[in-house]
Design an enzyme around this catalytic site. Structure first.
Site, PDB file in Angstrom:
ATOM      1  N   LYS A   1      -8.177  -1.472  -2.061  1.00 38.84           N
ATOM      2  CA  LYS A   1      -6.615  -1.243  -2.410  1.00 38.84           C
ATOM      3  C   LYS A   1      -5.750  -0.979  -1.414  1.00 38.84           C
ATOM      4  CE  LYS A   1      -5.487   2.592  -4.339  1.00 38.84           C
ATOM      5  NZ  LYS A   1      -5.108   3.803  -4.996  1.00 38.84           N
TER       6      LYS A   1
ATOM      7  N   ASP B   1      -3.974  -0.248  -8.588  1.00 39.22           N
ATOM      8  CA  ASP B   1      -3.956   1.263  -8.756  1.00 39.22           C
ATOM      9  C   ASP B   1      -3.877   1.593 -10.217  1.00 39.22           C
ATOM     10  OD1 ASP B   1      -1.429   0.834  -9.542  1.00 39.22           O
ATOM     11  OD2 ASP B   1      -0.746   2.651  -8.160  1.00 39.22           O
TER      12      ASP B   1
END
Length: 231
Positions: free
Chosen positions: A122, A140
Site C-alpha cells: 500500500k 486502505d
C-alpha cells in the site's frame, strides 16, 4: 449486480466533477518526506501525521538529515502518533538503506520500495502514484469500504479489492482513482453513518441501507407551527 462499463465511467466522472484535481492530504516537499509521512500514517490520521511532521520536515527532509537527527530525537517529534517508537525505528532504518543502496534517493521501483523497513504494498503504491505518476491504487480502510459498500469492486481482502479496482477502472481515471476513492471514503462514504443524501454517486451505489436526510422538525412561531425548512 456488477457495475457495467457505463456505470463505472459515470461513477468516476461524478467523483471527478466534484473534485477535478485531487491530491494527497499528507504534507510533503519531496519523495522522501512523502515516504516518511506514509510510513508514519499507518493506523494514524493524515491530520495527526501532518501536525507531527510540520516541525520535523523543517530539519530533516532527506535521509542523511534524518539519520543525523537520530531515533531518539525523531521519536520526540512523532510521539503524538500511534506506535511511534516502532515507526521511528523504521524511518531511521529505511533512511540508512536509502543512503546505502539508492544514493539517498527514493527508488521508482515497487520491489525496492517494499524492501524498505515499514513499507508494504500500500505504501509503495502511494509513493509510486504521487511521486512518480504510476497508475496504482493503494487500498486502505477507506477504499476497501467504498469498493465493497458501493459494489464497484468488492473483495474479501485489500489485494482482491486492488486487483478488482485496477481491472474495472478506465485508464483515463487510473492516475487519480486512489485519491478520489480515499477522499470519498474519508468525507462522504464514512464508516458509521455514510452521508448518502449528499453523495454524488448515490444513484449508482449498490448499498441497500442508504441513509436518509433527518426529518424536518416543526417550529412553533407566534402560536403557529412552521417547518424549519420554511424559516
Amino acid at each position: 449486480m456488477a457495475f457495467s462499463k457505463d456505470e463505472v465511467n459515470a461513477f468516476y466522472a461524478a467523483l471527478k466533477k466534484s473534485n477535478p484535481n485531487p491530491e494527497t492530504e499528507l504534507n510533503h516537499s519531496n519523495p522522501y518526506t512523502l515516504l516518511v509521512a506514509v510510513v508514519l500514517s499507518a493506523q494514524a490520521t493524515d491530520k495527526g501525521v501532518n501536525k507531527a511532521t510540520e516541525a520535523l520536515f523543517k530539519i530533516a527532509d532527506t535521509p542523511e538529515k534524518m539519520v543525523k537527527l537520530g531515533e531518539e530525537k525523531l521519536s520526540d517529534h512523532i510521539k503524538t502518533i500511534g506506535l511511534y517508537k516502532g515507526k521511528a525505528k523504521n524511518v531511521i532504518a529505511l533512511s540508512k538503506l536509502l543512503i546505502a543502496k539508492h544514493g539517498g534517493k527514493v527508488p521508482e521501483n515497487r520491489e525496492a520500495l517494499e524492501e524498505l523497513p515499514g513499507v508494504g504494498r500500500k505504501s509503495a503504491n502511494v509513493v509510486l502514484n504521487v511521486c512518480f505518476g504510476h497508475k496504482t491504487i493503494a487500498v486502505d480502510t477507506h477504499i476497501f469500504r467504498v469498493a465493497n459498500r458501493t459494489g464497484l469492486a468488492p473483495g474479501k481482502d485489500v489485494r482482491e479489492v486492488e486487483d478488482g479496482l485496477m481491472a474495472v477502472t478506465p485508464d483515463k481515471y487510473l492516475l487519480n482513482a486512489h485519491h478520489w476513492l480515499i477522499l470519498h471514503g474519508r468525507y462522504t462514504c464514512v464508516a458509521r453513518l455514510p452521508k448518502c443524501p449528499v453523495c454524488v454517486v448515490r444513484d449508482l451505489c449498490r448499498f441497500e441501507d442508504k441513509t436518509v436526510p433527518p426529518p424536518v422538525k416543526p417550529v412553533k412561531t407566534s402560536g403557529k407551527l412552521i417547518s424549519r425548512a420554511k424559516r
